[in-house]
Design a protein around this motif. Sequence first.
Motif, short mmCIF file in Angstrom:
data_model
loop_
_atom_site.label_atom_id
_atom_site.label_comp_id
_atom_site.label_asym_id
_atom_site.label_seq_id
_atom_site.Cartn_x
_atom_site.Cartn_y
_atom_site.Cartn_z
N MET B 93 0.83 -1.20 0.00
CA MET B 93 0.00 0.00 0.00
C MET B 93 0.87 1.25 0.00
O MET B 93 0.52 2.26 -0.63
CB MET B 93 -0.93 0.00 1.22
N VAL B 95 3.73 1.54 -1.38
CA VAL B 95 4.21 1.72 -2.77
C VAL B 95 3.16 2.47 -3.58
O VAL B 95 3.45 3.39 -4.34
CB VAL B 95 4.53 0.34 -3.41
N MET B 96 1.92 2.06 -3.38
CA MET B 96 0.82 2.71 -4.10
C MET B 96 0.70 4.19 -3.70
O MET B 96 0.63 5.07 -4.56
CB MET B 96 -0.49 2.00 -3.81
N TYR B 97 0.69 4.44 -2.39
CA TYR B 97 0.59 5.82 -1.92
C TYR B 97 1.76 6.66 -2.43
O TYR B 97 1.60 7.82 -2.81
CB TYR B 97 0.56 5.84 -0.38
#
Lengths: 707, 297
Positions: B93, B95-97
């Motif tokens: 998550m 990485v996504m943020y």
Amino acid sequence: MNNNKKKLFSAGLYAEGLRRLKMPGIVSAALLSLVAVLFPLVSVLSKMDQPNVICESVYGIKLNPVLVVVFIIVAPVLAWTIFSFLNKRNSSDFFHSLPHTRPCIFISSVLAVITWLAVIIFVSGGLSALMALIFSKYMVIVSGSLIKYMIGCLSASILVVGAVSVAMTITGRPFSNLVVSSLILFFPRFVISMITIAVGERLPIVFGSLFGSLNVESLNIISSIVLGAFGMGSSTTSEVLTSVGSQIYSAVLGILYIVAAIFLFRIRKSETAERSAPNRALQAVYRICVCMTVCSVICSVVFTNVNTVEVYEIAIAYLIAVIVYFLYELITTRKWKNLVSAIPGLAIVAILNGAIYASMFGIYNSEIKFTPSAADIESVSIIAPEMRGDNIYDFNNFAALKTSDVKITDKEAFNAVSDALKDNAGNLEGKKSYEYWSNYTRQGASYSSYSFLINANGKEKKRSIYITPEQEEAIIKAMLSSSEYTKAYTTLPEAEANTIYVGAPIENKEELKNIYDTMKKEVAALPFETWYKRFNDYTGGTSKQYESPYDYITVTTVYNNKIYKVMIPLYTDIMPETTKAYIEALTKANFADLNAILNASPSQDTTTVYNAHAFIWDNENNNYARAYYNGSGGKEDLDFLKEIKRIKADGAPSYGDSFAIFYVETYTDTWETNQYIVKLDENARETWERIFESAEESDYEDMIEYR
Amino acid sequence: MIKAEHLVKNFDAFCALNDISCTINDGCIYGMVGSNGAGKSTFLRVITGIYKADEGEVTIDGVSMWENPAVKKRIGYVPDELYFLPGASMERMAVMYNSIYPNFDKSRFSSLAKQFGLNTKQQISTFSKGMKRQAATILALSARPDYIFFDETFDGLDPVMRNYVKSIICEDVIDRGATAVITSHSLRELEDTCDQLALLHKGGLVFESDIQNLKTAQFKVQIALRGDYNRDFFKNIDILHFVKHGSVSNMIVRGDRDEVYAKLKTMDPAVLDILPLTLEEVFTYEMEALGYTFTLD
């Protein structure tokens, strides 16, 4: 700040999209890569057992048939996966809270899907090409066919992604996603097919697409392939996928769907998640479309069987349609009270049913009234019977296909076609189909069935009609007088590289090309009548083409964007140069081996059997006398070998020379057969008589007589 | 500064927000209370740009919020119903943020995860409800937003963790000047954290005030006078609530505590006692005064 608002693509979101699809993407790529390796490998392994290796020309779909899975399964799965956040409130809220505009979120996500699909297609397709390169002794890819196939798969995938993304932006539940995606992809084509089928059933003279030569039904790759699998199409999967028109149409339609989806996504409310439709109006549209798929089948059946269908049968059918109508509402909204509010929509269903019946009657009347006078006809072409790319065809069939493009402009032919069309239409109007058929196929009737492309009054229509012998004669006469027609017949197809092969074990590509090039020149120089009659002279009940061709040259050719394998007979009487090239190549191919066998020390090898056919060619009549020697191994065969060696002349037999084709069957684990050509010397007659004592009487007599 | 003006949001026939206007100043912690269905979550979704208001507009520093990535980049949102990518760990998550929020601070993420004692490699789906909420809070705070919105954030957190989360939010507000908006159906959760409180009821913003002011401006008075008397006897005092049992009355009074005391003292009471109110009592009586019958969970 304004730039941010206009930003349509985010590298971060795109990368995130790629990551989210990593698992299904890698699994799909791995599976399809495995298939890309296994398919050619299995094919080659099966050929390795065969004594004579024939290099097979293959085209994309045959090399990697499973690649179609990309647009049938992988594309919808990836599109659904990336947009599945739209089906849950929490995930929908999460993605709508991201600091990007909605078009930017959508475009970045959809590009991630398309990227994965392209990677999967080109990795799998690339591996197929690599395998074909590695096994080039066994297979050769028809030029451009693999790349066209891959582009076709990508176009179809874009179309699927577009349709699924539109569906997902206007629905909020998996079931609705599925139903609306299917409706977008198939509903229009399905309804058109139902109308076409119904009209076609009532009008057997109508042939092919109702939309003339455009064949628009085949343009949409997805609906064409999927509905085609249920008998609602005229093109093969390969044809549709490799057609540039279908590729462009499907890709453009897919892009238009994506553009529409961007717009719909922009105005979509996050709260649509977990609802079957954003509003009641759209819910009604989906419900009506679902019901109309059933109704269009009913309309088609009723229209086709208007004279025989019972009222109660129609009532039951429509009752089922109404149940489907309400069932969809119940399943998607899960509220009984919504069934009541859905009732008014049935009025729209009724109106649409009326519209379908009206269009069926309208098209029926318009089509049956197409009976132009001879003066109105501008041109007529004879449509060849349907040819599927997968099979091997006689040259005659292929020539007929080529001549489909030849436009006949002869007045007598126009009269014949016009009269025949009026007669057929007159016999059909107001009658049942079987009455029409029986009129032309009854005992004693001598009609022939022909399919024409008729150009009249600015319209182009295909008609399949029965014509009288006189009408047929007029049309054929006109046809034969056309220089285009004769040229189409005497021009042999251009062979795709390395796709030429013959029945004999000649494997040298250059030799094969030389043989075929020689044949093309000889055929082009032949009088049309000579060549044409070889296929179309049925004196004695059989076409001449089946009489004693020395061999067939098989080539793969691409014509009108379709791939055909064509067998061209090698007639020694009218193709002396080709025959010479052929025999020389064959001798060259096995001369060393032959000498090795003949010079070998004879032994009592019981696992080697020698058989032989001896031929004397009759140049003028393309006929030959032949005799057989059927060996059984052992001493007799050894004696036979000695005799062959004694009467064998050096060098290759030329056109008109006597020769024997000599088979050696060897047993190791399995039987293996090799054939060799042996030029016989001038004083071999007595030897032949002795050797070929088991020859069949008639052949033997023929042989003696000819000498 | 967040400014909401005349927000209206309907879901078919249901009115979730009915003409709500409010102003949330920078650097404050703004609490929003209301019973279930009051419109708190809808309000947050509208001001975070997830929902588009049917009427009205939300601006941040004078710029419209809707479809404005530049403004949305400054926002962190921890919703009531959390979302994580299927099968994702906190690291995934993050990485996504990191690919979406330009200010995402990886070191802060690691530090917070360590402080909360969460395994960032473990699948979030295996976390308890409280741990998931901690994970979402860590991710949102690591994006270093200027405005951070928490919807029922303290649900599922144990008292220790609840106080810890509150302290981190306060840190962000104090250290970075961030603005936090927190919704809860429990007033007790907010009274020790927020600077400002608003009460939502049936889609309407019925009350909004500074917490310190609320606590000091209202108080409970216990008084016993000699002889017979009723409410009218205290005409010069702003009474929100009045109950009399025998000669003793209990009153909720609004006004200056010293002034009221002085006035009542002149009546020569047999008993006079002034007591502070809990925030919940303040709200209940304010609501009564506005004509609502209101009970908080």
